[in-house]
Scaffold this active site. Structure first.
Site, short mmCIF file in Angstrom:
data_model
loop_
_atom_site.label_atom_id
_atom_site.label_comp_id
_atom_site.label_asym_id
_atom_site.label_seq_id
_atom_site.Cartn_x
_atom_site.Cartn_y
_atom_site.Cartn_z
N ASP A 174 -7.44 0.72 3.32
CA ASP A 174 -6.14 1.00 2.74
C ASP A 174 -5.58 -0.26 2.10
OD1 ASP A 174 -3.93 3.27 2.92
OD2 ASP A 174 -2.93 1.33 3.21
N ASN A 182 3.22 -1.30 -6.74
CA ASN A 182 3.60 -0.41 -7.83
C ASN A 182 5.05 -0.67 -8.28
OD1 ASN A 182 1.38 1.30 -8.59
ND2 ASN A 182 1.51 2.25 -6.57
N HIS A 187 3.22 1.33 -12.32
CA HIS A 187 2.10 2.20 -11.93
C HIS A 187 0.81 1.96 -12.71
CE1 HIS A 187 3.88 4.68 -8.77
NE2 HIS A 187 5.03 4.41 -9.39
N ASP A 191 -2.64 1.42 -10.82
CA ASP A 191 -3.88 2.17 -11.08
C ASP A 191 -5.04 1.21 -11.33
OD1 ASP A 191 -2.43 4.47 -10.84
OD2 ASP A 191 -2.42 4.98 -12.98
N GLU A 218 -3.84 5.41 -1.85
CA GLU A 218 -4.53 4.12 -1.97
C GLU A 218 -5.49 3.92 -0.82
OE1 GLU A 218 -1.39 4.62 -1.31
OE2 GLU A 218 -0.57 3.19 0.14
#
Ligand SMILES: [Mg+2]
Length: 306
Positions: A174, A182, A187, A191, A218
């Site tokens: 994780d 973010n 974002h 990504d 994530e």
């Protein structure tokens, strides 16, 4: 189209001239395999897994209908597209062939242009089906296997491990403080970071059956069949080091000034009676512990033998 993309067509006919004519016709476009009877057709189909079989209905050892029935009965060959080629031109023969699951039915004497057109059409269907299957199994953002695919493979590998008394290691990875990442960088940057971590996770997998999948958000899951706890921890350590070496700045993290990950892992020991859901839960619990321990670390369940 490069060689790796060339589709394979198996021509099965007991008549040498028919085999040769069809083979020569298809060779410029496809990889052609030949079989002269039913038994050989089954054997070559299982060994080479062709994309399409042109199957003569009348063969001395086993007719085409029986060959098709056996192909369908074997999960490995069940999905191979089959076009019957037959001298039988009664409508009920054609209907029978299609009812049995053949893609098409061509009556002899065949016309070369028609054969080529139908072969091309059915191979296109095969390609489209593969693409849809791929899309259904792949996460669009990270291009890792998706959760659906993982669930399928995990169950399969867990059973294989139990049957063969082999270890099976599972790790949940994780990204730390990803929400803050973010929020701070946007974002699109989030990504990109997730894709970078995914690439390294996939690159860290060693055996053909190893799998890195996106489990959600994530969170990635690493499935490592036939891999003991020590070896799996080594794999995970390598991935974590590679991620740290990316040095992706993360000013909003309270863990480190760069992007880091936490990992929880567990290994199914040979001979264990643990269920697949229990093993998964154990990995999840240890991920939670890694988070509690301050993140940016990896915690593995202690193995019985350790
Ligand atoms: Mg024949």
């Amino acid at each position: 189209m490069n060689v790796a993309d060339t589709q394979k067509v198996l021509v099965a006919d007991d008549d040498a001239i028919n085999r040769e004519v069809l083979g020569e016709l298809l060779k410029p476009e496809y990889t052609v395999l030949l079989a002269k009877n039913g038994a050989q057709t089954l054997e070559r189909a299982a060994r080479h897994l062709p994309d399409l079989i042109l199957l003569d209905v009348m063969m001395p050892d086993m007719d085409g209908y029986e060959v098709l029935r056996r192909l369908r009965a074997d999960p490995q060959t069940a999905h191979i597209a089959v076009i019957f080629i037959s001298g039988l031109d009664r409508p009920e023969d054609e209907a029978n062939g299609l009812k049995m699951g053949a893609s098409d039915y061509i009556v002899k004497p065949f016309n070369a242009t028609v054969v080529m057109a139908r072969v091309a059409l059915h191979l296109q269907v095969v390609r489209q089906r593969r693409m849809l299957e791929r899309l259904a199994n792949v996460d669009g953002l990270t291009e890792l296997a998706n959760r659906r695919r993982f669930d399928e493979l995990y169950e399969h590998e867990w059973q294989r491990a139990r049957r063969g008394s082999q270890p099976l290691s599972l790790a949940l990875l994780d990204i730390d403080a990803f929400k803050q990442y973010n929020d701070r960088y946007g974002h699109p940057a989030g990504d990109r970071a997730l894709r970078a971590v995914s690439r390294l996770a996939a690159a860290g997998m060693r055996r053909p059956a190893d799998l890195a999948a996106r489990y959600g958000g994530e969170e990635l899951v690493l499935l490592m069949p036939e891999t003991g706890a020590l070896e799996a921890q080594g794999v995970v350590a390598g991935i974590c080091t590679a991620i740290a070496q990316l040095m992706i700045p993360h000013e909003a993290s309270n863990v480190a000034p760069i992007l880091t990950v936490s990992v929880g892992g567990a290994t199914l020991e040979p001979g264990s009676r643990e269920q697949s859901a229990e093993l998964f839960e154990a990995a999840d619990t240890h991920l939670y512990r890694a988070k509690q321990a301050g993140r940016n670390c990896s915690i593995w369940r202690e193995s019985a033998g350790a």
